[in-house]
Structure formats: structure tokens, C-alpha cells
Design a protein around this motif. Structure first.
Motif, PDB file in Angstrom:
ATOM      1  N   ALA A 126       0.811  -1.126  -0.031  1.00 11.85           N
ATOM      2  CA  ALA A 126       0.202   0.073  -0.068  1.00 11.85           C
ATOM      3  C   ALA A 126       1.023   1.227   0.029  1.00 11.85           C
ATOM      4  CB  ALA A 126      -0.871   0.023   1.298  1.00 11.85           C
ATOM      5  N   SER A 127       0.453   2.212  -0.767  1.00 13.38           N
ATOM      6  CA  SER A 127       1.529   3.362  -0.902  1.00 13.38           C
ATOM      7  C   SER A 127       0.309   4.697  -0.576  1.00 13.38           C
ATOM      8  CB  SER A 127       2.006   3.445  -2.189  1.00 13.38           C
ATOM      9  OG  SER A 127       2.621   4.736  -2.457  1.00 13.38           O
ATOM     10  N   TYR A 135       5.007   7.350   0.281  1.00 12.57           N
ATOM     11  CA  TYR A 135       5.386   6.356   1.180  1.00 12.57           C
ATOM     12  C   TYR A 135       5.001   5.031   0.773  1.00 12.57           C
ATOM     13  CZ  TYR A 135       4.738   3.621   5.521  1.00 12.57           C
ATOM     14  OH  TYR A 135       4.579   2.590   6.388  1.00 12.57           O
ATOM     15  N   VAL A 136       5.704   3.985   0.907  1.00 12.18           N
ATOM     16  CA  VAL A 136       5.238   2.690   0.300  1.00 12.18           C
ATOM     17  C   VAL A 136       5.481   1.666   1.556  1.00 12.18           C
ATOM     18  CG1 VAL A 136       5.927   0.823  -1.341  1.00 12.18           C
ATOM     19  CG2 VAL A 136       6.207   3.119  -1.905  1.00 12.18           C
ATOM     20  N   ARG A 137       4.439   0.930   1.648  1.00 12.62           N
ATOM     21  CA  ARG A 137       4.650  -0.143   2.963  1.00 12.62           C
ATOM     22  C   ARG A 137       4.305  -1.540   2.191  1.00 12.62           C
ATOM     23  NH1 ARG A 137       4.456  -0.648   8.424  1.00 12.62           N
ATOM     24  NH2 ARG A 137       3.779  -2.462   9.134  1.00 12.62           N
ATOM     25  N   HIS A 138       5.351  -2.512   2.322  1.00 10.76           N
ATOM     26  CA  HIS A 138       5.078  -3.787   1.717  1.00 10.76           C
ATOM     27  C   HIS A 138       4.506  -4.538   3.032  1.00 10.76           C
ATOM     28  CE1 HIS A 138       7.577  -2.737  -1.767  1.00 10.76           C
ATOM     29  NE2 HIS A 138       8.264  -1.949  -0.980  1.00 10.76           N
ATOM     30  N   LEU A 139       3.207  -4.974   2.624  1.00 13.71           N
ATOM     31  CA  LEU A 139       2.293  -5.302   3.734  1.00 13.71           C
ATOM     32  C   LEU A 139       2.745  -6.636   4.451  1.00 13.71           C
ATOM     33  CD1 LEU A 139      -1.035  -4.683   1.876  1.00 13.71           C
ATOM     34  CD2 LEU A 139       0.305  -3.281   3.658  1.00 13.71           C
ATOM     35  N   ASP A 140       3.432  -7.560   3.742  1.00 15.54           N
ATOM     36  CA  ASP A 140       3.691  -8.967   4.157  1.00 15.54           C
ATOM     37  C   ASP A 140       5.122  -8.961   4.792  1.00 15.54           C
ATOM     38  OD1 ASP A 140       5.169  -8.592   1.844  1.00 15.54           O
ATOM     39  OD2 ASP A 140       4.350 -10.495   0.953  1.00 15.54           O
ATOM     40  N   TRP A 170       4.244   9.855   7.472  1.00 16.79           N
ATOM     41  CA  TRP A 170       3.466   9.161   6.609  1.00 16.79           C
ATOM     42  C   TRP A 170       2.850   8.035   7.044  1.00 16.79           C
ATOM     43  CZ3 TRP A 170       1.820  10.680   1.989  1.00 16.79           C
ATOM     44  CH2 TRP A 170       2.185  11.957   1.614  1.00 16.79           C
ATOM     45  N   ARG A 171       3.581   7.188   7.858  1.00 16.73           N
ATOM     46  CA  ARG A 171       3.076   5.811   8.317  1.00 16.73           C
ATOM     47  C   ARG A 171       1.791   5.902   9.174  1.00 16.73           C
ATOM     48  NH1 ARG A 171       6.927   4.347  12.300  1.00 16.73           N
ATOM     49  NH2 ARG A 171       8.243   3.690  10.600  1.00 16.73           N
ATOM     50  N   GLY A 172       1.792   7.281   9.886  1.00 13.60           N
ATOM     51  CA  GLY A 172       0.520   7.457  10.622  1.00 13.60           C
ATOM     52  C   GLY A 172      -0.658   8.112   9.703  1.00 13.60           C
ATOM     53  N   GLN A 173      -0.421   8.688   8.664  1.00 10.71           N
ATOM     54  CA  GLN A 173      -1.334   8.996   7.609  1.00 10.71           C
ATOM     55  C   GLN A 173      -1.913   7.672   6.860  1.00 10.71           C
ATOM     56  OE1 GLN A 173      -0.983  12.385   5.023  1.00 10.71           O
ATOM     57  NE2 GLN A 173       1.071  12.941   6.037  1.00 10.71           N
ATOM     58  N   LEU A 174      -1.096   6.655   6.709  1.00 12.69           N
ATOM     59  CA  LEU A 174      -1.620   5.417   6.002  1.00 12.69           C
ATOM     60  C   LEU A 174      -2.462   4.721   7.094  1.00 12.69           C
ATOM     61  CD1 LEU A 174      -1.750   3.644   3.727  1.00 12.69           C
ATOM     62  CD2 LEU A 174       0.149   2.350   4.613  1.00 12.69           C
ATOM     63  N   ALA A 175      -2.167   4.695   8.386  1.00  5.58           N
ATOM     64  CA  ALA A 175      -2.813   4.188   9.294  1.00  5.58           C
ATOM     65  C   ALA A 175      -4.304   4.675   9.656  1.00  5.58           C
ATOM     66  CB  ALA A 175      -2.151   4.161  10.727  1.00  5.58           C
ATOM     67  N   ALA A 189      -4.446  -1.656  13.980  1.00  9.42           N
ATOM     68  CA  ALA A 189      -4.958  -1.598  15.354  1.00  9.42           C
ATOM     69  C   ALA A 189      -4.360  -0.564  16.176  1.00  9.42           C
ATOM     70  CB  ALA A 189      -4.837  -3.028  15.913  1.00  9.42           C
ATOM     71  N   ASP A 190      -5.230  -0.013  17.006  1.00  9.57           N
ATOM     72  CA  ASP A 190      -4.959   1.113  17.697  1.00  9.57           C
ATOM     73  C   ASP A 190      -4.059   2.076  16.985  1.00  9.57           C
ATOM     74  OD1 ASP A 190      -6.563   0.265  19.899  1.00  9.57           O
ATOM     75  OD2 ASP A 190      -4.758  -1.137  20.477  1.00  9.57           O
ATOM     76  N   GLY A 191      -4.242   2.518  15.650  1.00 12.48           N
ATOM     77  CA  GLY A 191      -3.647   3.288  15.123  1.00 12.48           C
ATOM     78  C   GLY A 191      -2.156   2.800  14.401  1.00 12.48           C
ATOM     79  N   VAL A 192      -1.848   1.528  14.601  1.00 14.74           N
ATOM     80  CA  VAL A 192      -0.659   0.853  14.185  1.00 14.74           C
ATOM     81  C   VAL A 192      -0.760   0.052  13.375  1.00 14.74           C
ATOM     82  CG1 VAL A 192       1.186  -0.716  14.963  1.00 14.74           C
ATOM     83  CG2 VAL A 192       0.191   0.955  16.589  1.00 14.74           C
ATOM     84  N   LEU A 193      -0.153   0.281  12.160  1.00 17.53           N
ATOM     85  CA  LEU A 193      -0.477  -0.749  11.029  1.00 17.53           C
ATOM     86  C   LEU A 193       0.078  -2.056  11.392  1.00 17.53           C
ATOM     87  CD1 LEU A 193       1.292   1.571   8.117  1.00 17.53           C
ATOM     88  CD2 LEU A 193      -1.361   0.836   8.461  1.00 17.53           C
ATOM     89  N   GLN A 194      -0.552  -3.112  10.707  1.00 19.44           N
ATOM     90  CA  GLN A 194      -0.347  -4.417  11.042  1.00 19.44           C
ATOM     91  C   GLN A 194       0.637  -5.220  10.053  1.00 19.44           C
ATOM     92  OE1 GLN A 194      -1.326  -5.792  14.270  1.00 19.44           O
ATOM     93  NE2 GLN A 194      -1.289  -3.182  14.426  1.00 19.44           N
ATOM     94  N   LEU A 195       1.119  -6.101  10.485  1.00 22.11           N
ATOM     95  CA  LEU A 195       1.779  -6.933   9.509  1.00 22.11           C
ATOM     96  C   LEU A 195       0.910  -8.028   8.863  1.00 22.11           C
ATOM     97  CD1 LEU A 195       4.461  -8.078   8.352  1.00 22.11           C
ATOM     98  CD2 LEU A 195       4.618  -9.687  10.291  1.00 22.11           C
ATOM     99  N   MET A 196       0.718  -7.962   7.502  1.00 23.60           N
ATOM    100  CA  MET A 196      -0.194  -8.824   6.967  1.00 23.60           C
ATOM    101  C   MET A 196       0.245 -10.172   7.142  1.00 23.60           C
ATOM    102  SD  MET A 196      -2.701  -6.665   6.311  1.00 23.60           S
ATOM    103  CE  MET A 196      -3.893  -7.814   5.349  1.00 23.60           C
ATOM    104  N   GLN A 197      -0.479 -11.165   7.362  1.00 22.55           N
ATOM    105  CA  GLN A 197      -0.029 -12.825   7.179  1.00 22.55           C
ATOM    106  C   GLN A 197      -1.276 -13.320   6.588  1.00 22.55           C
ATOM    107  OE1 GLN A 197       1.569 -13.468  11.252  1.00 22.55           O
ATOM    108  NE2 GLN A 197       3.363 -12.754  10.470  1.00 22.55           N
TER     109      GLN A 197
END
Length: 226
Positions: A126-127, A135-140, A170-175, A189-197
Motif C-alpha cells: 500500500a502506498s 510512502y510505500v509499505r510492503h504489507l507482508d 506518513w506511516r501515521g497517515q496511512l494508518a 489496530a489502535d493506530g498501528v499498521l499491522q503485518l499482513m499474514q
């Protein structure tokens, strides 16, 4: 933006995008500019010249996306789309006609790009971008990347490790974006991006998803916005 004689509907056009070995990648489906940033060209009929406030050949600095095409064509055809309510979700996207007509409108300041297939190795991301930073976050894997698109349009310099304050913002904006969409604790969860599994939840992206068998969860589900 070139003249079009005859007809009364603007025609948005876009070109397919491939990595073509940039970033040592090949094919579509990546968050980088040569894949995710696609020109949107609008050609309006000459009969609209008295309505459109910008000269032909202009380039506008607004963040637009594929989902803006339908609302644009609907407005051009005089079709009023439903407004968002708790029981009725309006179509995604914004009409581009106000931008052409010079109407002052509130426009998006950031754009979410996403390809979340979750079981497809390397293409779970997700970006978020404002047109300057991305900002790019690789979910897995939770790997993060940060690029200054104005200074580094080819995205050769990852600022994630050197601009921690900017990265955190930017991490906070995506959350916050995920939370505003009502995504489950699998995403945030609670404003924190989670590791996708494992598989991805469908989270009501499709009509009547909750009532469909297995509608609450789906593997290899993709949602791409570019």
C-alpha cells in the motif's frame, strides 16, 4: 488536450504502464512511478471551448485516478450520482469537470495506491502520496520506503532510513486512511499498521460481500488504485 469535433462527452485516456527493468523489475503491479503514475489525457469537444477555462495543451497539478473517470462521464451526461450515506455508499472517485471549468472545489491532498493480494509474493503493498512525497509499505514484510518525487523522480534514493520523522508521519497517515475506511484489526489496530499474514479480509469492498458465502475473508483478493 486536443480539440474533438462532434459528440459532447470528454474522453479520458490512459496508457498501460510496465516496469521495463526499472528497479530491476518487469511487468505491472508495482508502486513505483513508471508503473503507478499514468498520464490522464482529456479531450473535450470544440462546443465546450466556451465552458472550459483552461487552454488546450494545459497540464494540471491535481492528484487524479482511474476511479475519477466514471463520475466525470456521469456529470458530463447530466447524471446525478447518489451522495454517501450510512446506508448508501456513493461511487468512488471525483468528477474532473470542475477542474476543467475552473470551479473552486475541495480536492484530495493525498492518494492511496494499493495492490493487496496478500498471497502473491512481492506484490502486497500500500502506498500514499501527495504528488511530491511517496510512502510505500510492503504489507507482508512491513518494509517501508520513502521517496521525494520532485528531487528524485526515478525513485533511486530511499529516504526511509534517513528521514525518520517524515517516515513516521506518513506511516501515521496511512494508518489513519485505513481506519477511515473501517478496515479491520488485520490492517490497523489502535493506530498501528499491522503485518499482513495469510489471506486478506475483503472488508466490504464488493457489493453484498458480507452476505456472500465466505464473504468475510478471501485469499488473493486484489484492490489496485493508480
Amino acid at each position: 488536450m486536443t480539440p474533438h469535433v462532434g459528440g459532447c462527452v470528454p474522453v479520458p485516456e490512459s496508457l498501460p504502464a510496465h516496469a521495463h527493468r526499472s528497479h530491476d523489475l518487469w511487468r505491472k503491479g508495482y508502486p513505483y512511478e513508471n508503473v503507478a503514475s499514468i498520464p490522464l489525457i482529456i479531450r473535450w469537444p470544440t462546443s465546450w471551448d466556451c465552458k472550459v477555462s483552461i487552454p488546450r495543451g494545459s497540464s494540471l497539478p491535481f492528484l487524479v485516478e482511474l476511479r475519477d473517470v466514471f463520475p466525470t462521464l456521469a456529470e458530463a451526461a447530466g447524471i446525478e450520482l447518489p451522495a454517501y450515506t450510512a446506508d448508501n455508499r456513493a461511487p468512488d472517485g471525483l468528477s474532473l469537470l470542475p477542474l476543467l471549468m475552473g470551479t473552486r472545489v475541495s480536492w484530495r491532498s493525498t492518494l492511496l495506491l494499493e495492490l493487496a493480494q496478500c498471497s502473491f509474493d512481492g506484490l502486497n503493498w500500500a502506498s500514499l502520496t501527495d504528488g511530491r512525497m511517496k510512502y510505500v509499505r510492503h504489507l507482508d514484510s512491513a518494509k517501508e520506503q520513502l521517496f521525494d518525487l520532485l528531487k528524485d523522480p526515478l525513485e533511486l534514493s530511499d529516504l526511509a532510513s534517513s528521514s525518520l520523522d517524515v517516515l513516521t508521519a506518513w506511516r501515521g497517515q496511512l494508518a489513519a486512511e485505513f481506519e477511515s475506511e473501517g478496515r479491520s484489526s488485520q490492517w490497523v489496530a489502535d493506530g498501528v499498521l499491522q503485518l499482513m499474514q495469510g489471506g486478506c479480509e475483503q472488508y466490504q469492498l464488493l457489493p453484498n460481500a458480507a452476505s456472500e458465502p465466505g464473504g468475510g475473508r478471501i485469499d488473493n483478493h486484489s484492490r489496485e488504485t493508480a
